[in-house]
Design a protein around this motif. Structure first.
Motif, mmCIF file in Angstrom:
data_model
loop_
_atom_site.group_PDB
_atom_site.id
_atom_site.type_symbol
_atom_site.label_atom_id
_atom_site.label_comp_id
_atom_site.label_asym_id
_atom_site.label_seq_id
_atom_site.Cartn_x
_atom_site.Cartn_y
_atom_site.Cartn_z
ATOM 1 N N GLY A 93 0.993 -1.243 -0.023
ATOM 2 C CA GLY A 93 0.216 -0.029 -0.154
ATOM 3 C C GLY A 93 0.846 1.205 0.000
ATOM 4 N N ILE A 94 0.339 2.217 -0.892
ATOM 5 C CA ILE A 94 1.168 3.471 -0.729
ATOM 6 C C ILE A 94 0.197 4.778 -0.565
ATOM 7 N N ALA A 95 0.415 5.362 0.535
ATOM 8 C CA ALA A 95 -0.616 6.380 0.886
ATOM 9 C C ALA A 95 0.306 7.963 0.802
ATOM 10 N N GLY A 96 -0.538 9.040 0.998
ATOM 11 C CA GLY A 96 0.026 10.313 1.290
ATOM 12 C C GLY A 96 -0.832 11.152 0.546
ATOM 13 N N SER A 97 -0.673 12.532 0.787
ATOM 14 C CA SER A 97 -1.386 13.563 0.466
ATOM 15 C C SER A 97 -1.553 13.681 -0.929
ATOM 16 N N VAL A 98 -2.524 14.615 -1.383
ATOM 17 C CA VAL A 98 -2.536 15.254 -2.965
ATOM 18 C C VAL A 98 -1.506 15.690 -3.213
ATOM 19 N N LYS A 146 -15.163 15.113 -2.234
ATOM 20 C CA LYS A 146 -14.399 14.032 -2.855
ATOM 21 C C LYS A 146 -13.022 13.838 -2.384
ATOM 22 N N GLY A 147 -12.689 12.626 -2.206
ATOM 23 C CA GLY A 147 -11.354 12.219 -1.582
ATOM 24 C C GLY A 147 -11.494 12.092 -0.234
ATOM 25 N N PHE A 148 -12.519 12.657 0.475
ATOM 26 C CA PHE A 148 -12.360 12.201 1.896
ATOM 27 C C PHE A 148 -13.067 10.836 2.174
ATOM 28 N N PRO A 149 -12.882 10.131 3.469
ATOM 29 C CA PRO A 149 -13.224 8.957 3.674
ATOM 30 C C PRO A 149 -14.455 8.380 3.066
ATOM 31 N N GLU A 150 -15.544 9.121 3.372
ATOM 32 C CA GLU A 150 -16.849 8.856 2.864
ATOM 33 C C GLU A 150 -17.377 8.938 1.580
ATOM 34 N N SER A 151 -16.301 9.584 0.522
ATOM 35 C CA SER A 151 -16.670 9.634 -0.616
ATOM 36 C C SER A 151 -16.256 8.208 -1.485
ATOM 37 N N TYR A 152 -15.542 7.096 -0.941
ATOM 38 C CA TYR A 152 -15.080 6.072 -1.168
ATOM 39 C C TYR A 152 -16.016 5.113 -1.025
ATOM 40 N N ASP A 153 -16.375 3.938 -2.065
ATOM 41 C CA ASP A 153 -16.974 2.837 -1.777
ATOM 42 C C ASP A 153 -15.984 1.659 -1.116
ATOM 43 N N ASP A 195 2.291 -11.657 -8.927
ATOM 44 C CA ASP A 195 3.044 -11.768 -7.651
ATOM 45 C C ASP A 195 2.928 -10.722 -6.608
ATOM 46 N N ILE A 196 2.820 -9.490 -7.198
ATOM 47 C CA ILE A 196 2.770 -8.149 -6.266
ATOM 48 C C ILE A 196 1.697 -7.449 -6.743
ATOM 49 N N VAL A 197 0.794 -6.868 -5.873
ATOM 50 C CA VAL A 197 -0.103 -5.796 -6.137
ATOM 51 C C VAL A 197 0.314 -4.378 -5.535
ATOM 52 N N ILE A 198 0.317 -3.391 -6.115
ATOM 53 C CA ILE A 198 0.677 -2.099 -5.284
ATOM 54 C C ILE A 198 -0.694 -1.528 -5.458
ATOM 55 N N VAL A 199 -1.065 -0.880 -4.465
ATOM 56 C CA VAL A 199 -2.459 -0.208 -4.222
ATOM 57 C C VAL A 199 -2.213 1.020 -3.798
ATOM 58 N N GLU A 200 -2.363 2.131 -4.485
ATOM 59 C CA GLU A 200 -1.919 3.639 -4.187
ATOM 60 C C GLU A 200 -3.161 4.615 -3.945
ATOM 61 N N GLY A 201 -3.141 5.300 -3.130
ATOM 62 C CA GLY A 201 -4.368 6.194 -2.866
ATOM 63 C C GLY A 201 -4.295 6.879 -1.426
ATOM 64 N N ILE A 202 -4.905 7.944 -1.350
ATOM 65 C CA ILE A 202 -4.813 8.831 -0.328
ATOM 66 C C ILE A 202 -5.330 8.179 0.884
ATOM 67 N N ASN A 203 -6.256 7.161 0.607
ATOM 68 C CA ASN A 203 -7.006 6.807 1.726
ATOM 69 C C ASN A 203 -6.872 5.365 2.123
#
Length: 317
Positions: A93-98, A146-153, A195-203
């Motif tokens: 997982g890769i996280a961080g700000s806009v 949009k981008g806040f936690p509640e805006s994601y499924d 073999d590997i999955v990278i999941v990228e997103g602010i949340n």
């Protein structure tokens, strides 16, 4: 006799490593990437061969070691159980700000990890596709969040990760158009036994309270390793404004762009609009939801004002 006072010892779950020391950990690894730099870097995000060699190549080596160890453990467990099930993907997982450069980090790592001698198959998924469609956000009054936690499924994202981690041979992920600023309802990205999955997103490192009758399962529960890309808020704001200015002169000029209405703003109006969006949406989301997850990561990349990584914090194991 006066007793000598000792300084208090401050403990941390992380080891802090300077860029210079970190760069030595690439060992003798050699990967040819020079022709790919232009494809890998993001808008207004400088990416140099030195940055890849000194920061991302050592990181890819560390991750490759982790993946290899996980695969060896799977093989050992299978022999112990006499159960020859398919190995499940290693999820990063890769996280961080806009505007911090998460997407660039994800693309570079995907490129480097796939180039190691064992040639793992590496897929990259962004969580933008798991946003609710604009129509749903409008109905819920969430377009300005949009981008806040509640805006994601989140249920859909967790189900996707559960399917991937269970070893399902083919799993679909929704796709997103930054031009249209909306989920592509009839398009999917297919993940097939990587073999590997990278999941990228602010949340991806956020946790949210759930109703009592629902299991408390979070996106990060499916990660084997997580990375947080960090920078000071003032730098993030400057990078966001610079990116907005560049987009006004390029992508916003397309009549099909959701942001086409900003294409004819003056320079001063562009800066004012970008600053307003940052202060009203991106900064609150950063302070309330994104940055508090920073210390949940396995590794933190600390960026300086020049957009380059200056130090690394690695969680102790």
């Amino acid at each position: 006799m006066k007793q000598q006072q000792t300084k208090p010892v401050h403990y941390s779950p992380y080891i802090t490593i300077s860029r210079e020391e970190w760069s030595k950990q690439r060992d003798d690894a050699v990967i040819n990437f020079e022709n790919d730099i232009a494809k890998l870097q993001g808008l207004n995000e400088p990416l140099t061969s030195e940055e890849i060699l000194q920061v991302y190549l050592p990181l890819s080596r560390l991750l490759n070691l982790h993946v290899t160890a996980a695969q060896q453990l799977h093989a050992t467990t299978s022999r112990f159980l006499n159960n020859h099930t398919h190995k499940v993907p290693y999820i990063i997982g890769i996280a961080g700000s806009v505007a911090v450069g998460k997407s660039t980090t994800a693309r570079v790592l995907q490129r480097l990890l796939a180039a190691w001698p064992n040639h793992p198959r590496v897929d990259l998924v962004t969580t933008d596709g798991f946003l609710f469609p604009n129509k749903v956000l409008e109905q819920k009054g969430l377009m300005n969040r949009k981008g806040f936690p509640e805006s994601y499924d989140i249920r859909r994202l967790i189900q996707f990760l559960a399917n991937v981690k269970s070893g399902m041979e083919k799993v679909g992920a929704p796709m997103y158009s930054h031009l249209e600023y909306d989920v592509q309802q009839h398009q999917q990205q297919w993940i097939e036994t990587p073999d590997i999955v990278i999941v990228e997103g602010i949340n991806v490192l956020q946790v949210r309270a759930r109703p009592q009758r629902e299991p408390a399962v979070f996106v990060s529960d499916f990660f084997d390793f997580s990375i947080y890309v960090h920078a000071a808020e003032k730098d993030l704001r400057e990078w966001y404004i610079a990116r907005f200015e560049s987009l006004r002169a390029t992508a916003f000029q397309d009549p099909h762009s959701y942001f086409h209405r900003y294409a004819h703003l003056s320079d001063d109006e562009t800066v004012a609009m970008a600053t307003h969006i940052w202060n009203e949406i991106n900064k609150p989301n950063l302070e309330q939801n994104i940055e508090p997850t920073r210390y949940r990561a396995s590794l933190i990349l600390e960026k300086g004002s020049h957009h380059m990584v200056q130090s690394i914090q690695l969680r102790k194991t």
